[in-house]
Scaffold this motif. Structure first.
Motif, PDB file in Angstrom:
ATOM      1  N   GLY A  76       0.974  -1.083  -0.113  1.00  0.00           N
ATOM      2  CA  GLY A  76       0.008  -0.306   0.054  1.00  0.00           C
ATOM      3  C   GLY A  76       0.616   1.043   0.183  1.00  0.00           C
ATOM      4  N   GLY A  77       0.478   2.272   0.766  1.00  0.00           N
ATOM      5  CA  GLY A  77       1.130   3.109   1.002  1.00  0.00           C
ATOM      6  C   GLY A  77       3.022   3.161   1.862  1.00  0.00           C
ATOM      7  N   GLY A  78       3.276   1.438   2.706  1.00  0.00           N
ATOM      8  CA  GLY A  78       3.907   1.799   3.081  1.00  0.00           C
ATOM      9  C   GLY A  78       4.714   1.961   4.111  1.00  0.00           C
ATOM     10  N   GLY A  79       3.347   2.462   5.161  1.00  0.00           N
ATOM     11  CA  GLY A  79       3.667   3.012   6.270  1.00  0.00           C
ATOM     12  C   GLY A  79       3.893   1.348   7.589  1.00  0.00           C
ATOM     13  N   HIS A  80       3.055   0.444   7.219  1.00  0.00           N
ATOM     14  CA  HIS A  80       3.895  -0.686   7.780  1.00  0.00           C
ATOM     15  C   HIS A  80       5.102  -0.901   7.437  1.00  0.00           C
ATOM     16  CE1 HIS A  80      -0.891  -1.829   8.080  1.00  0.00           C
ATOM     17  NE2 HIS A  80      -0.599  -1.787   9.919  1.00  0.00           N
ATOM     18  N   SER A  81       5.403  -1.460   6.305  1.00  0.00           N
ATOM     19  CA  SER A  81       7.134  -1.920   5.450  1.00  0.00           C
ATOM     20  C   SER A  81       8.131  -1.085   6.512  1.00  0.00           C
ATOM     21  CB  SER A  81       6.750  -1.702   4.222  1.00  0.00           C
ATOM     22  OG  SER A  81       5.995  -2.700   3.444  1.00  0.00           O
ATOM     23  N   PHE A 128       5.337  -6.853  -0.977  1.00  0.00           N
ATOM     24  CA  PHE A 128       4.448  -7.367  -2.375  1.00  0.00           C
ATOM     25  C   PHE A 128       3.079  -6.734  -2.378  1.00  0.00           C
ATOM     26  CE2 PHE A 128       4.847 -11.592  -3.374  1.00  0.00           C
ATOM     27  CZ  PHE A 128       6.293 -12.358  -2.821  1.00  0.00           C
ATOM     28  N   ASP A 129       3.119  -5.912  -3.348  1.00  0.00           N
ATOM     29  CA  ASP A 129       1.530  -5.331  -4.499  1.00  0.00           C
ATOM     30  C   ASP A 129       1.066  -5.225  -5.422  1.00  0.00           C
ATOM     31  OD1 ASP A 129      -0.049  -2.700  -2.666  1.00  0.00           O
ATOM     32  OD2 ASP A 129      -0.686  -3.355  -3.986  1.00  0.00           O
ATOM     33  N   ARG A 130       0.445  -5.810  -5.816  1.00  0.00           N
ATOM     34  CA  ARG A 130      -0.372  -6.143  -7.035  1.00  0.00           C
ATOM     35  C   ARG A 130      -0.360  -4.900  -8.069  1.00  0.00           C
ATOM     36  NH1 ARG A 130      -6.531  -9.722  -6.184  1.00  0.00           N
ATOM     37  NH2 ARG A 130      -6.198  -9.513  -8.336  1.00  0.00           N
ATOM     38  N   SER A 179       3.497  -7.952  -6.773  1.00  0.00           N
ATOM     39  CA  SER A 179       2.676  -9.246  -7.765  1.00  0.00           C
ATOM     40  C   SER A 179       0.958  -9.186  -6.712  1.00  0.00           C
ATOM     41  CB  SER A 179       3.688 -10.657  -7.903  1.00  0.00           C
ATOM     42  OG  SER A 179       3.355 -11.892  -7.133  1.00  0.00           O
ATOM     43  N   ASN A 180       0.486 -10.447  -7.039  1.00  0.00           N
ATOM     44  CA  ASN A 180      -0.466 -10.548  -6.449  1.00  0.00           C
ATOM     45  C   ASN A 180       0.315 -11.635  -5.116  1.00  0.00           C
ATOM     46  OD1 ASN A 180      -2.454 -12.467  -5.302  1.00  0.00           O
ATOM     47  ND2 ASN A 180      -4.221 -12.371  -6.726  1.00  0.00           N
ATOM     48  N   TYR A 181      -0.136 -11.010  -3.846  1.00  0.00           N
ATOM     49  CA  TYR A 181       0.755 -12.510  -3.226  1.00  0.00           C
ATOM     50  C   TYR A 181       0.097 -13.855  -3.172  1.00  0.00           C
ATOM     51  CZ  TYR A 181      -3.965 -11.053  -0.229  1.00  0.00           C
ATOM     52  OH  TYR A 181      -5.062 -10.551   0.084  1.00  0.00           O
ATOM     53  N   ASP A 182      -0.757 -14.054  -3.962  1.00  0.00           N
ATOM     54  CA  ASP A 182      -0.981 -15.381  -3.912  1.00  0.00           C
ATOM     55  C   ASP A 182       0.298 -15.721  -4.542  1.00  0.00           C
ATOM     56  OD1 ASP A 182      -1.252 -14.915  -6.582  1.00  0.00           O
ATOM     57  OD2 ASP A 182      -3.438 -15.058  -6.949  1.00  0.00           O
ATOM     58  N   PHE A 229       0.151  -9.233   6.514  1.00  0.00           N
ATOM     59  CA  PHE A 229      -1.658  -9.179   5.464  1.00  0.00           C
ATOM     60  C   PHE A 229      -1.678  -7.528   6.101  1.00  0.00           C
ATOM     61  CE2 PHE A 229      -1.065 -13.352   2.886  1.00  0.00           C
ATOM     62  CZ  PHE A 229      -0.618 -13.776   3.688  1.00  0.00           C
ATOM     63  N   ASP A 230      -1.941  -6.835   5.227  1.00  0.00           N
ATOM     64  CA  ASP A 230      -2.916  -5.553   5.547  1.00  0.00           C
ATOM     65  C   ASP A 230      -4.029  -6.039   4.337  1.00  0.00           C
ATOM     66  OD1 ASP A 230      -4.203  -3.794   6.615  1.00  0.00           O
ATOM     67  OD2 ASP A 230      -2.647  -2.450   6.257  1.00  0.00           O
ATOM     68  N   LEU A 231      -4.982  -6.353   4.689  1.00  0.00           N
ATOM     69  CA  LEU A 231      -6.049  -7.147   3.401  1.00  0.00           C
ATOM     70  C   LEU A 231      -6.379  -5.359   3.429  1.00  0.00           C
ATOM     71  CD1 LEU A 231      -7.702 -10.719   5.217  1.00  0.00           C
ATOM     72  CD2 LEU A 231      -5.671 -10.121   2.986  1.00  0.00           C
ATOM     73  N   HIS A 287      -5.985   5.437  -1.059  1.00  0.00           N
ATOM     74  CA  HIS A 287      -5.555   6.401  -2.505  1.00  0.00           C
ATOM     75  C   HIS A 287      -6.261   5.306  -2.752  1.00  0.00           C
ATOM     76  CE1 HIS A 287      -3.610   6.998  -5.483  1.00  0.00           C
ATOM     77  NE2 HIS A 287      -3.486   5.734  -6.159  1.00  0.00           N
ATOM     78  N   GLN A 288      -6.617   3.532  -3.547  1.00  0.00           N
ATOM     79  CA  GLN A 288      -7.498   2.993  -3.855  1.00  0.00           C
ATOM     80  C   GLN A 288      -8.773   4.134  -3.998  1.00  0.00           C
ATOM     81  OE1 GLN A 288      -5.944  -0.446  -2.740  1.00  0.00           O
ATOM     82  NE2 GLN A 288      -5.174  -0.834  -4.956  1.00  0.00           N
ATOM     83  N   ILE A 289      -9.583   3.940  -2.779  1.00  0.00           N
ATOM     84  CA  ILE A 289     -10.969   3.868  -2.507  1.00  0.00           C
ATOM     85  C   ILE A 289     -10.864   5.412  -2.928  1.00  0.00           C
ATOM     86  CG2 ILE A 289     -10.697   4.829  -0.014  1.00  0.00           C
ATOM     87  CD1 ILE A 289     -12.716   1.677  -1.443  1.00  0.00           C
TER      88      ILE A 289
END
Ligand SMILES: C[S@@+](CC[C@H](N)C(=O)[O-])C[C@H]1O[C@@H](n2cnc3c(N)ncnc32)[C@H](O)[C@@H]1O
Length: 310
Positions: A33-38, A53-55, A79-82, A101-103, A108-110
């Protein structure tokens, strides 16, 4: 764009504690996502390596700059995390010490009308997290049969009026194709009256998003692969935002914790099942009232933690 505008990380301190980060460990953030957790994971110990990862290419591009100060310790994977195990194997990583996993979707997307996720921002009906995918919300809404639409709304949105809404969509698109989120939203307005409208719209938009992005299938595959590659004592840390996701995680953790799945009337165990996880959170951790007030997006978050055994 500041980090706050892209996405405010949810249950940040709790996630870092939950990961129980070890010196020289290898960690995975499946939802950059926005990299906050990373960023916080990388800051917590200067000897660890993190694969994020991010798709969504927008997330990868945004976080690229944000995490560049961490040099080779931070590796971004579009990539998709799958594809977790395959993608890590390509980087010669076979085992990891913790995974987050922060599902769901980022702020930003929303809120970007161009992405077509939101009923409150008018934009083209899209909803793809990965723009390399070909199926958009426009195609589903304008091409699927009543029964198919109704099934999606019921299964992935738990919408009780799914049939009526599906029928209205099909009626409406015969007059004119439904092209924007605003147009879909006004079709729902014609069927659902009063304050229930907003909740119904949220459910219909959620259902389409989950279906288009194959979200539940990806989660199921990825959490299994995550446990396969976790080192003993490694933690799997998951934030969910709705009951469909949370149910999958809760049941999966319970199943992985069991050391026997024989029917209760069997005198001896013949199943060979091994316990692979110990559940750390009997009840999920939820955000404080303060966090919910500061970041309304955290409202429905539930954090579950489990640890790999043997
Ligand atoms: C809630 S946001 C993560 C926010 C992030 N933790 C932060 O602190 O900014 C979820 C992110 O996961 C990504 N995502 C959702 N499903 C995915 C999947 N199956 N594979 C890879 N990324 C996914 C979305 O594109 C989105 O950027």
């Amino acid at each position: 764009m500041t980090n706050k505008k892209y996405h405010v990380p949810v249950l940040l301190k709790e996630c870092i504690e939950a990961l129980n980060i070890k010196d020289n460990g290898i960690y995975v953030d499946t939802t950059l996502g926005g990299g906050g957790h990373s960023k916080e994971i990388l800051k917590s110990n200067k000897n660890i390596k993190l694969y994020s990862f991010d798709r969504d290419s927008e997330a990868i591009n945004y976080a690229h700059e944000l995490l560049s100060t961490f040099g080779e310790r931070s590796v971004l994977i579009h990539s998709n995390y799958d594809q977790l195990r395959t993608q890590l194997a390509l980087k010669k990583v076979k085992k990891i010490d913790g995974i987050l996993f922060d599902l769901g979707v980022s702020f930003h997307q929303i809120t970007d009308p161009e992405r077509g996720f939101s009923f409150s921002k008018d934009g083209k009906l899209d909803m793809r997290m990965d723009n390399r995918d070909t199926v958009t919300a426009y195609q589903i809404v304008n091409e699927f049969r009543v029964e198919e639409l109704s099934k999606i709304f019921f299964e992935y949105g738990e919408e009780k009026k799914s049939k009526v809404i599906a029928r209205k969509i099909v009626q409406q698109r015969e007059i004119k194709k439904i092209e924007t989120t605003g147009e879909l939203s006004s079709v729902i307005d014609q069927v659902i009256k009063g304050p229930a409208r907003v909740k119904s719209k949220a459910r219909i938009f959620q259902a389409l998003r989950i279906y288009i992005n194959g979200e539940l299938e990806s989660i199921k595959k990825a959490i299994k692969e995550a446990v396969d590659i976790l080192n003993p004592d490694g933690r799997i840390v998951i934030i969910t935002y709705h009951s469909l996701e949370d149910r999958i995680i809760k049941q999966f953790f319970k199943y992985e914790e069991k050391s026997c799945i024989c029917p209760s009337n069997f005198p001896v165990c013949i199943c060979d099942k091994k316990s692979r996880l110990k559940i750390i959170t009997k009840k999920p951790i939820i955000p404080t009232e303060d966090e919910k007030n500061i970041n309304p997006q955290s409202r429905s978050a539930k954090l579950r933690i489990a640890e790999r055994v043997q």
